[in-house]
Design a protein around this motif. Structure first.
Motif, PDB file in Angstrom:
ATOM      1  N   UNK A 137      49.340  31.605  56.263  1.00  0.00           N
ATOM      2  CA  UNK A 137      48.603  31.740  54.759  1.00  0.00           C
ATOM      3  C   UNK A 137      48.862  31.464  53.793  1.00  0.00           C
ATOM      4  N   UNK A 138      49.358  32.516  53.293  1.00  0.00           N
ATOM      5  CA  UNK A 138      50.257  32.121  51.215  1.00  0.00           C
ATOM      6  C   UNK A 138      51.142  31.457  51.073  1.00  0.00           C
ATOM      7  N   UNK A 139      51.894  31.364  52.493  1.00  0.00           N
ATOM      8  CA  UNK A 139      52.590  30.301  51.155  1.00  0.00           C
ATOM      9  C   UNK A 139      51.949  28.770  51.281  1.00  0.00           C
ATOM     10  N   UNK A 140      51.090  28.635  52.507  1.00  0.00           N
ATOM     11  CA  UNK A 140      50.380  27.222  52.128  1.00  0.00           C
ATOM     12  C   UNK A 140      48.900  27.506  51.003  1.00  0.00           C
ATOM     13  N   UNK A 141      48.914  27.933  50.538  1.00  0.00           N
ATOM     14  CA  UNK A 141      47.323  28.225  49.597  1.00  0.00           C
ATOM     15  C   UNK A 141      48.754  28.063  48.455  1.00  0.00           C
ATOM     16  N   UNK A 142      50.203  28.644  48.168  1.00  0.00           N
ATOM     17  CA  UNK A 142      50.531  28.508  46.930  1.00  0.00           C
ATOM     18  C   UNK A 142      51.288  27.234  46.953  1.00  0.00           C
ATOM     19  N   UNK A 143      51.792  26.429  48.106  1.00  0.00           N
ATOM     20  CA  UNK A 143      52.280  25.135  48.482  1.00  0.00           C
ATOM     21  C   UNK A 143      50.618  24.055  47.478  1.00  0.00           C
ATOM     22  N   UNK A 259      58.162  33.599  40.395  1.00  0.00           N
ATOM     23  CA  UNK A 259      57.594  34.668  40.502  1.00  0.00           C
ATOM     24  C   UNK A 259      56.798  35.595  39.348  1.00  0.00           C
ATOM     25  N   UNK A 260      56.220  34.394  37.980  1.00  0.00           N
ATOM     26  CA  UNK A 260      55.667  34.656  37.427  1.00  0.00           C
ATOM     27  C   UNK A 260      53.881  35.150  37.931  1.00  0.00           C
ATOM     28  N   UNK A 261      53.307  33.718  39.367  1.00  0.00           N
ATOM     29  CA  UNK A 261      52.370  33.756  38.936  1.00  0.00           C
ATOM     30  C   UNK A 261      51.890  34.822  40.833  1.00  0.00           C
ATOM     31  N   UNK A 262      52.936  34.723  41.768  1.00  0.00           N
ATOM     32  CA  UNK A 262      52.322  34.966  42.796  1.00  0.00           C
ATOM     33  C   UNK A 262      52.929  36.762  42.747  1.00  0.00           C
ATOM     34  N   UNK A 266      49.322  39.327  43.795  1.00  0.00           N
ATOM     35  CA  UNK A 266      49.189  39.613  45.097  1.00  0.00           C
ATOM     36  C   UNK A 266      48.623  40.607  45.318  1.00  0.00           C
ATOM     37  N   UNK A 267      48.211  41.750  44.391  1.00  0.00           N
ATOM     38  CA  UNK A 267      47.192  42.792  44.729  1.00  0.00           C
ATOM     39  C   UNK A 267      45.769  42.119  45.176  1.00  0.00           C
ATOM     40  N   UNK A 268      45.454  40.921  43.615  1.00  0.00           N
ATOM     41  CA  UNK A 268      44.243  40.324  45.130  1.00  0.00           C
ATOM     42  C   UNK A 268      44.099  39.668  46.195  1.00  0.00           C
ATOM     43  N   UNK A 269      45.115  39.014  46.369  1.00  0.00           N
ATOM     44  CA  UNK A 269      45.315  38.407  47.095  1.00  0.00           C
ATOM     45  C   UNK A 269      45.575  39.385  48.154  1.00  0.00           C
ATOM     46  N   UNK A 270      46.090  40.420  48.435  1.00  0.00           N
ATOM     47  CA  UNK A 270      46.176  41.431  49.365  1.00  0.00           C
ATOM     48  C   UNK A 270      44.872  41.863  50.032  1.00  0.00           C
ATOM     49  N   UNK A 271      44.210  42.108  48.813  1.00  0.00           N
ATOM     50  CA  UNK A 271      43.168  43.011  48.557  1.00  0.00           C
ATOM     51  C   UNK A 271      42.140  42.462  49.792  1.00  0.00           C
ATOM     52  N   UNK A 272      41.947  40.995  49.026  1.00  0.00           N
ATOM     53  CA  UNK A 272      40.763  40.481  49.701  1.00  0.00           C
ATOM     54  C   UNK A 272      41.218  40.243  51.987  1.00  0.00           C
ATOM     55  N   UNK A 334      45.213  50.103  46.294  1.00  0.00           N
ATOM     56  CA  UNK A 334      44.390  48.485  44.987  1.00  0.00           C
ATOM     57  C   UNK A 334      44.363  49.557  44.359  1.00  0.00           C
ATOM     58  N   UNK A 335      44.200  51.054  44.007  1.00  0.00           N
ATOM     59  CA  UNK A 335      43.883  51.822  42.998  1.00  0.00           C
ATOM     60  C   UNK A 335      45.964  51.204  42.598  1.00  0.00           C
ATOM     61  N   UNK A 336      46.623  51.632  43.369  1.00  0.00           N
ATOM     62  CA  UNK A 336      48.141  51.988  43.214  1.00  0.00           C
ATOM     63  C   UNK A 336      48.505  51.255  42.433  1.00  0.00           C
ATOM     64  N   UNK A 337      48.442  50.033  42.839  1.00  0.00           N
ATOM     65  CA  UNK A 337      48.281  48.479  42.649  1.00  0.00           C
ATOM     66  C   UNK A 337      48.262  48.688  40.984  1.00  0.00           C
ATOM     67  N   UNK A 338      47.285  48.531  40.620  1.00  0.00           N
ATOM     68  CA  UNK A 338      46.947  48.485  39.377  1.00  0.00           C
ATOM     69  C   UNK A 338      45.574  49.277  38.786  1.00  0.00           C
ATOM     70  N   UNK A 339      47.058  50.549  37.645  1.00  0.00           N
ATOM     71  CA  UNK A 339      45.957  51.047  37.080  1.00  0.00           C
ATOM     72  C   UNK A 339      45.357  51.073  36.283  1.00  0.00           C
ATOM     73  N   UNK A 340      44.753  50.045  36.440  1.00  0.00           N
ATOM     74  CA  UNK A 340      43.802  49.843  35.273  1.00  0.00           C
ATOM     75  C   UNK A 340      41.676  50.462  36.732  1.00  0.00           C
ATOM     76  N   UNK A 341      42.049  50.491  37.932  1.00  0.00           N
ATOM     77  CA  UNK A 341      41.177  50.995  38.381  1.00  0.00           C
ATOM     78  C   UNK A 341      40.803  52.379  38.714  1.00  0.00           C
TER      79      UNK A 341
END
Lengths: 347, 467
Positions: A137-143, A259-262, A266-272, A334-341
């Motif tokens: 699914x992820x590569x498909x979405x990227x494409x 490199x930049x966008x993915x 990634x954190x948001x994608x993984x979570x959802x 998620x908290x580990x990936x995104x320090x703001x949380x």
């Protein structure tokens, strides 16, 4: 900082479990106690058969004594509020009691052991589903995000709408009709292995063969929604300034995307993605029944069919724990990936 | 806001909505569903089906597990379709001794290659009536199916099935032209309708060649005295193919089931989503606007229902308490309001800080006035989008509870039809016309609402942000 966050989330999860189990204990108290009473009756009946040289009155006296002792042992002589609290405590400490008719494959009647015999199959089916869905699914979405409104993008968005309101078990029925019976019957129609189960490598191949049809069905349903989600998140991130800056620096589009966008997405994608698939574990009761896959869903079915209340209660408790543990784990990742949380991390 | 303003606002909305193809498609499907949900019963061949869905007698003349009629593709063999013959040529003759003889002849043009499953003579009668049931074939020969001396109570329904009671008569009929063949036939084994509609030749038992042309089914009754009579005779052909979507193992017409199932799918989907969204919006606005302890409590309640494994809980509850459809709807509401809560909460938090809200507060508006006058109208349109998007989930939940056999047994739902299909071996016997349509309808209904919701979402969401 992170330890404190972890502690808070774990405590929160524990508290939620307690409240939920308390709800179940209250709601199903009557029916659970009925079962317990009849189980006690049955036990006493069995034990009394051993007394052969006593008269009827003595026998009644022994039965009454035994019943009082057993009811005390199971706290049935307590007021209702205490009984509910005892049940809650027992459930939280995985003491589900004995099943009325279901047995684990090795003949055990303890509900926890029965649960543990069925649980791994559910976990195998759904972890492989998660992994495959992300891998496809992820590569498909990227494409799709590369060319919004392109062919792939249109296919993905329309199929994600179609699969949204489609019961997974219905597609399962169709897949079984198409690929298990009839001329295209290349897959087994259900179950986890042929009888008798082969050993060693042959057994592993057989297991995979039985796993494939349910797995294909689930993945076929979940990739579109996942790809659509990835596409939306990535498209959102492609509008960001740092992407424009990267493009302005002449970095090739492929690199910008991967490199930049993915990386930022990634954190948001993984979570959802993981979250939605987590929700499907307990949602796929019927799916397992349709495929005869001996996981938790199948166990619900068997327990309902045989009216085995302790197993039903135990399975509900296990499903609830899995749900809570899953959500807490995700929170932690998620908290580990995104320090703001974790900084703003209130329970 | 006066009426003209509201109308103008609606016109503006409609102009934008018209541009969305998906939204229009969704609206079109929904309107169709609403029409069928309201008048559907009268658009089916079985008008009383809603009340009689589980009544075996109601369906007894149908064919069992017959495929849809359109499986008769032009290039394949043609199977006889179900039919109901009620137009008869009536003749009444006065015989000696005050005895009257009534004859009804039903014409049946038969052009199929594969004979129907059964032919049923049905009539109501009163008193002593000898009846003779016979069939005249296109080759001029007449088969006497049954000859009975009936003594009926007043208005008693009488049914005579060729499959059940015609085997011996058909063997006798064949004996009159081919003695050797008839002696090989066994009454318990032959399929009477196959013989009835076949050319007479030595292979007719194994590979019957269909005899096409006009058949006449005749019912002859003798009225021995004044009170005896026969009324409402009809001939029912229960075909090898039947109806738009075939029939199930219990002989029910699946097309009819699908159509009458629309009503409950709509009720479940619309009622649940309407209530859930209202609750979600209300709680979201309250939590955001009041903040503090109210916010905390509402958010904890939200998390409680959000973390609960919904389907297992619904399944266990319906297994233990055997709940009705309204109780199930109530339970679904309990879990589904969480879907509308979070987005509304977020929006209301933003709106709370907007300048116009602050201005209103400075002018001395009460909190409730601000909530009702300013915040509610702004989030409510968006909540319709959320509502439309939550309908598919609700319908799938009902279907999921139903397919486990835990649904309300007094109503007809698509999930219930699928449950019957799964429980009675439709998958193993490859009765695809029983499994595919209900699921497709669930998906179609879901799609219609998703299309609508997505269109509404696109129109209503950005407005809220730019204002």
């Amino acid at each position: 900082m992170y330890t404190k966050f972890v502690m808070k989330r774990v405590m929160y999860g524990l508290l939620m479990s307690i409240v939920m189990v308390l709800t179940f204990s209250t709601l199903f108290n009557t029916v659970a106690e009925q079962t317990l009473h009849s189980q006690i009756d049955e036990q006493i009946g069995q034990e009394l058969r051993r007394y052969s040289n006593v008269n009827k009155e003595q026998l009644t006296a022994i039965a009454v004594a035994k019943r009082t002792q057993k009811e005390h042992q199971y706290h049935l002589d307590q007021p209702i509020l205490l009984r509910i609290l005892y049940r809650t405590f027992d459930t939280l400490t995985f003491q589900y009691g004995n099943a009325t008719s279901i047995k684990a494959p090795n003949g055990d009647k303890d509900v926890l052991l029965i649960e543990l015999a069925y649980l791994p199959n559910t976990l195998v089916l759904f972890t492989t589903q998660v992994v495959l869905t992300i891998l496809i699914g992820v590569p498909m979405g990227l494409w799709a995000a590369r060319k919004p409104n392109g062919v792939l993008d249109k296919v993905i968005s329309s199929l994600s709408m179609v699969t949204n309101g489609l019961p997974s078990w219905w597609l399962g029925l169709i897949m079984i009709m198409a690929f298990a019976y009839g001329p295209l019957g290349i897959f087994p129609s259900g179950g986890i292995h042929i009888n008798p189960a082969p050993e060693g490598w042959a057994g592993a191949v057989d297991y995979l063969w039985h796993l494939s049809l349910p797995l294909i069905t689930l993945v076929l349903l979940s990739i579109w929604g996942t790809a659509y989600l990835v596409r939306n998140i990535v498209l959102g991130n492609l509008q960001e300034d740092f992407v424009m800056a990267a493009r302005a620096r002449g970095i090739p589009e492929r690199m910008v995307l991967l490199g930049h966008t993915l990386r930022t997405s990634m954190p948001a994608i993984m979570t959802i993605v993981v979250l939605s698939l987590f929700a499907s574990i307990s949602g796929n009761i019927v799916f397992e029944i349709i495929f005869g896959w001996p996981g938790l869903g199948k166990l619900y079915w068997v327990a309902i069919q045989q009216n085995d209340i302790p197993v039903l209660m135990g399975t509900l408790a296990i499903s609830t724990f899995i749900n809570i543990v899953g959500f807490i784990l995700l929170d932690l990742v998620y908290g580990w990936l995104d320090p703001r949380i974790k900084v703003g991390g209130k329970a | 806001m006066n009426i003209r303003e509201t109308l103008a606002g609606f016109g503006e909305f409609w102009n934008e909505f018209r541009k969305s193809t998906l939204g229009l498609v969704g609206l079109g499907i929904l309107v169709l569903f609403l029409l069928f949900g309201t008048f559907g019963q009268y658009l089916t061949p079985f008008p009383g089906a809603t009340e009689n869905w589980r009544n075996i007698d109601f369906w007894q003349d149908n064919a069992q597990a017959a495929p849809p009629v359109w499986t008769n593709v032009p290039w394949g063999t043609q199977a006889a379709a179900s039919a109901f013959l009620s137009d008869a040529k009536v003749e009444v003759q006065e015989l000696d001794g005050g005895v009257k003889q009534a004859t009804w002849s039903f014409a049946y043009p038969y052009q199929a290659d594969q004979a129907p499953r059964d032919v049923i003579f049905a009539f109501t009668g009163t008193g002593q009536v000898p009846v003779i049931l016979s069939v005249t074939r296109p080759d001029g020969k007449t088969v006497e199916i049954s000859r009975q001396q009936l003594d009926l109570a007043e208005g008693e329904l009488q049914r005579v099935s060729v499959t059940n009671s015609g085997a011996q008569s058909l063997i006798e009929f064949i004996r009159s032209s081919d003695e050797a063949l008839a002696s090989k036939l066994v009454a318990d084994v032959v399929k009477p309708t196959r013989l009835l509609f076949a050319k007479i030749d030595p292979q007719m038992a194994e590979t019957p060649v269909s005899l096409k042309g006009s058949y006449t089914f005749t019912l002859t009754a003798l009225y021995l005295n004044e009170t005896s009579k026969v009324e409402d005779p009809s001939v029912r052909i229960s075909g090898a193919v039947s109806g738009l979507l075939g029939t199930d193992i219990s002989k029910r017409d699946i097309y009819t089931g699908i159509v009458i199932g629309i009503r409950w799918a709509l009720i479940i989907g619309l009622v649940t989503s309407l209530i859930t969204v209202l609750i979600g919006v209300l709680l979201g606005v309250l939590a955001a606007y009041f903040g503090g302890p109210v916010d905390w409590v509402i958010n904890r309640v939200y998390e409680y229902f959000y973390l609960m494994p919904v389907i297992p809980f619904l399944v266990v509850i319906s297994a233990i308490f055997k709940i009705t459809i309204w109780a199930l709807i109530g339970l679904i509401v309990l879990f589904f309001w969480t879907g509308a809560f979070k987005p509304v909460y977020g929006m209301a938090l933003q709106l709370k800080e907007e300048v116009f809200v602050e201005a209103s507060r400075a002018l001395g508006s009460s909190r409730w006035r601000i909530i009702l006058k300013h915040i509610f109208p702004m989030v409510l349109p968006y909540s319709f989008a959320v509502m439309a998007l939550s309908v598919p989930g609700v319908i799938v939940y009902e279907a999921t509870v139903s397919i486990l056999g835990l649904g309300d047994p007094n109503i007809v739902t698509w999930g219930g039809i699928l449950q019957a299909a799964f429980g009675q071996g439709a998958v193993i016997n490859n009765l695809w016309w029983w499994v595919v349509p209900p699921g497709l309808m669930i998906a179609l209904m879901g799609m219609a609402f998703v299309f609508l919701g997505t269109a509404l979402d696109k129109i209503l969401q950005p407005k809220l942000k730019t204002r």
